[in-house]
Design a protein around this motif. Sequence first.
Motif, short mmCIF file in Angstrom:
data_model
loop_
_atom_site.label_atom_id
_atom_site.label_comp_id
_atom_site.label_asym_id
_atom_site.label_seq_id
_atom_site.Cartn_x
_atom_site.Cartn_y
_atom_site.Cartn_z
N THR A 1 56.08 -9.95 -67.40
CA THR A 1 55.41 -8.52 -65.83
C THR A 1 55.63 -9.19 -64.99
O THR A 1 56.22 -8.64 -63.85
N ARG B 1 59.69 -9.32 -63.74
CA ARG B 1 59.98 -7.91 -63.01
C ARG B 1 59.63 -7.49 -61.52
O ARG B 1 60.00 -6.85 -61.37
N ILE C 1 47.26 -10.72 -61.50
CA ILE C 1 48.73 -10.23 -61.95
C ILE C 1 49.47 -10.27 -60.24
O ILE C 1 50.15 -11.01 -60.48
#
Length: 208
Positions: free
Chosen positions: A15, A18, A187
Amino acid sequence: MFISFEGIDGSGKSTQARLLADRLRADGHDVILTREPGGSEGAEQIRNLVLNGPTDRWSPQTELLLFNAARRDHLERLIWPALEDGKIVVCDRFADSTRAYQGSTRGERRKLVDDLHNLMIGVEPDMTVLVDIDPNTGHSRATERNTGDDRFEGFGSDFQVTMRQAFLDMADASPNRFQVIDGDGTIDEVSDRIYAAVTQRLAQNADA
């Protein structure tokens, strides 16, 4: 610039790779996002072989040969051409994963891993982002996501503990290449840490 992402299963590195690629593109950079094993047609076929099936499907020696075959194809067909064109390559895993998985956690074959790497690959990323998290957290995330590429997750949480230490030892041995990022947090928080570290390195390279 060639940037690799490393970390134990469930660390969130895919993740984050990306997200970094997206942010660098937004800054105007030409970025190729790729992964290992995989990234080229031949390497993706090998990926299906090594990441699926029972844990005893391949011996550590066979795994090592397969991963290096995939990596060589990946380099020849994607990574080297992209770098020659002046692009930034962001790769989800590279040779350090082989050092950790097949060299440190699958029978202590590190010398064999290094010898084969030097013979067939011979390059390292310019920067390696190590997303570091608690092994129990990573193993829990990895077993819950059910992606199908789960052969190594079947080795259990103790395997993740050993692998995490292998990554940290490599970071200690190559501090100029590795950037250890705390993977604890949201995140976006982790993404901000990585972006700050990478853009600082890009600026340093531009000034060199």
